[in-house]
Write an enzyme that holds these catalytic residues in place. Structure first.
Site, PDB file in Angstrom:
ATOM      1  CD  GLN A 159       0.855   8.523   7.278  1.00 16.18           C
ATOM      2  OE1 GLN A 159       0.449   9.348   8.098  1.00 16.18           O
ATOM      3  NE2 GLN A 159       0.198   7.420   7.000  1.00 16.18           N
TER       4      GLN A 159
ATOM      5  NE  ARG B 211      -4.519   0.373  13.405  1.00 13.39           N
ATOM      6  CZ  ARG B 211      -3.898   0.509  12.256  1.00 13.39           C
ATOM      7  NH1 ARG B 211      -2.580   0.561  12.221  1.00 13.39           N
ATOM      8  NH2 ARG B 211      -4.578   0.568  11.121  1.00 13.39           N
TER       9      ARG B 211
ATOM     10  CG  ASP C  62       1.177   0.313   9.527  1.00 10.85           C
ATOM     11  OD1 ASP C  62       0.838   1.151  10.382  1.00 10.85           O
ATOM     12  OD2 ASP C  62       1.460   0.616   8.352  1.00 10.85           O
TER      13      ASP C  62
ATOM     14  CE  LYS D 182      -3.025   0.709   3.513  1.00  7.97           C
ATOM     15  NZ  LYS D 182      -2.931   2.005   4.195  1.00  7.97           N
TER      16      LYS D 182
ATOM     17  CE  LYS E 262       0.185   4.613  13.080  1.00  6.90           C
ATOM     18  NZ  LYS E 262       0.947   5.296  12.029  1.00  6.90           N
TER      19      LYS E 262
HETATM   20  C1  S3P Z   1       2.844   4.982   6.269  1.00 11.08           C
HETATM   21  C2  S3P Z   1       3.479   5.381   7.410  1.00 11.08           C
HETATM   22  C3  S3P Z   1       3.031   5.012   8.761  1.00 11.08           C
HETATM   23  C4  S3P Z   1       2.069   3.834   8.721  1.00 11.08           C
HETATM   24  C5  S3P Z   1       1.017   4.016   7.663  1.00 11.08           C
HETATM   25  C6  S3P Z   1       1.669   4.093   6.289  1.00 11.08           C
HETATM   26  C7  S3P Z   1       3.351   5.436   4.963  1.00 11.08           C
HETATM   27  O1  S3P Z   1       2.354   6.110   9.349  1.00 11.08           O
HETATM   28  O2  S3P Z   1       1.475   3.665   9.983  1.00 11.08           O
HETATM   29  O3  S3P Z   1       0.121   2.932   7.665  1.00 11.08           O
HETATM   30  O4  S3P Z   1       2.979   4.867   3.928  1.00 11.08           O
HETATM   31  O5  S3P Z   1       4.157   6.376   4.966  1.00 11.08           O
HETATM   32  P1  S3P Z   1       3.151   7.262  10.143  1.00 11.08           P
HETATM   33  O6  S3P Z   1       3.953   8.014   9.173  1.00 11.08           O
HETATM   34  O7  S3P Z   1       2.055   8.106  10.754  1.00 11.08           O
HETATM   35  O8  S3P Z   1       3.951   6.529  11.171  1.00 11.08           O
END
Ligand code: S3P
Length: 434
Positions: free
Chosen positions: A171, A348, A317, A25, A344
């Site tokens: 992110q 969670r 995750d 994803k 999240k």
């Molecule tokens: C993700 C980063 C993570 C993860 C999310 C996907 C990404 O979040 O929990 O499901 O694709 O960059 P955070 O950046 O908030 O840790």
């Protein structure tokens, strides 16, 4: 894509055979975004076809990019870094925090106004983490009390920045990297704890000028990409449910092929091996600058674990499904520094604790930690709180529960793994819609 809103798991035979895991994803989102900024056509294969990724496709179509989909192949024809068009309507990110936070870096640096909102859950998730550094870039970003919807106005004072992020968040890091692409000059983003580096790897793969020294990422704005097709590895975060399923259901043995084993994503495998899991990782190779391998996993007696610190971001995750594994270990497991789990798709820690308690597992928690007292699952009705990873975790628990487990509000499984029910039924489970 629709997944039923309530599922029941009655029972399960031992899990056996080969499981087909959908595309990653995180990488699918990034591949669509970066390809949209290239000048030419990029075919993305083994892309994840899920609600979250569909929202990313729709958003870039709204921004004027031509995107075609054929099963698991997405073809993106971009017109270059500065070609995005003002959208005709408010953009919509659905349930996807990754889309909302990363695209903010792109929208904040365009010469047009735009705004983006999410579903009920996403509209309550924190955005200050991206708002503050984007404002340091000189961006005009408006939120609703630091939550979505987000609105962006053109800014005449965009400038490169040096930003040190204390929050371990891929992110946030990716949002800033995307913003830096649109700003003349060199920006430096430093992370205290390393997080998944898919954005950096894709940029390197497409020969964009970016250099990485220890925890610092140097990005040069307004340069160009080389158009190359992208192959997405299968998602280790989706594989995680089947890895734990095979470990806890007696007499199981599963093989998962072509799984992404990026070293910042394999915390779950490392911890499970420490707990005594029989897992082998083989046929390793590198595809499009990402490591992939096949994984074989067999039923194992697991020992409880105590984890904290840097390890957490490498399995963030996978914590819900790891809690399920710990719930059936003989002894007490402890998780510290997990406060981010409260932000999240659901809180969670709360969702998992409530569900585990219903099933007869004792827990105790603080804002930042969880203790699980190992036992066995009695069965019962648990609420996933519209959280895909919580829902799939409790379905896996049902494979070894004394009585059936009903999981409520499971429709968001379609955000990451639309075919989950058929996939788990295909290897021995009995999951039905109710
Ligand atoms: C993700 C980063 C993570 C993860 C999310 C996907 C990404 O979040 O929990 O499901 O694709 O960059 P955070 O950046 O908030 O840790």
């Amino acid at each position: 894509m629709t997944v039923s809103s309530n599922l029941i798991i009655n029972n399960s035979n031992p899990f056996e055979g080969e499981v087909s895991i959908p595309g990653d994803k995180s990488i699918t989102h990034r591949a669509i975004m970066i390809s949209s900024l290239c000048n030419g056509k990029i075919n993305i294969s083994n892309a994840l076809a899920s609600d979250d990724c569909e929202h990313t496709i729709n958003v870039f179509r709204e921004l004027g990019v031509n995107i075609e989909i054929k099963e698991h192949m997405i073809s993106v024809t971009g017109k270059g870094l500065t070609s995005l068009k003002k959208p005709n309507k408010k953009l919509y990110a659905g349930n996807s925090g990754t889309l909302m936070r990363i695209i903010a870096g792109i929208l904040a640096t365009q010469d047009f106004t735009s705004s983006i909102s999410g579903d009920k859950s996403l509209n309550t998730r924190p955005m200050k983490r991206i708002e503050d550094p984007l404002k340091m870039f000189g961006a005009n970003i408006i939120s609703k009390n630091s939550m979505p919807p987000l609105s962006f106005k053109p800014s005449k004072s965009l400038k490169p920045i040096s930003y040190a992020s204390n929050l371990p968040s891929a992110q946030v890091k990716s949002c800033l990297i995307f913003a830096a692409l649109f700003i003349d000059g060199a920006s430096v983003i430093t992370e205290k704890i390393k997080t998944r580096d898919h954005t950096e790897r894709l940029l390197e793969y497409l020969e964009y000028p970016i250099s990485i020294e220890d925890n610092a990422i140097n990005i040069f704005g307004k340069k160009s990409f080389k158009c190359k097709d992208i192959v997405i590895p299968s998602d280790i975060s989706s594989a995680a449910f089947f890895i734990v399923a095979a470990l806890i259901r007696k007499d199981s043995k599963l093989v998962l092929k072509n799984i992404g084993i990026n070293k910042l994503r394999i915390g779950l495998i490392e911890i499970l091996i420490e707990m005594g899991a029989n897992i082998s990782v083989f046929n390793k190779s590198v595809i499009c600058n990402e490591s992939v391998a096949d994984i074989e996993v067999q039923y194992s007696e697991l020992k409880p674990i105590n984890i904290s610190g840097e390890k957490i971001s490498r399995l963030i995750d996978e914590l819900p499904i790891l809690f399920i594994a710990c719930a059936v270990c003989n002894g007490i497991s402890e998780f510290h520094d997990i406060g981010e789990l409260r932000f999240k798709e659901s809180d969670r820690i709360k969702s998992m604790e409530e569900g585990l308690n219903v099933l007869g597992i004792k827990t105790s928690s603080t804002t930042n930690s969880l203790k699980i007292f190992g036992g066995s699952f009695n069965g019962g009705i648990v609420n996933s709180n519209n959280d895909h990873r919580v829902a799939m975790s409790f379905i896996v628990a049902g494979a070894i529960s004394k009585k059936p487990i009903t999981v409520l509000n499971t429709q968001n499984i379609s955000t990451s793994f639309p075919n989950f029910k058929n996939t788990i039924n295909g290897i021995g489970a009995e999951v039905y819609e109710v």
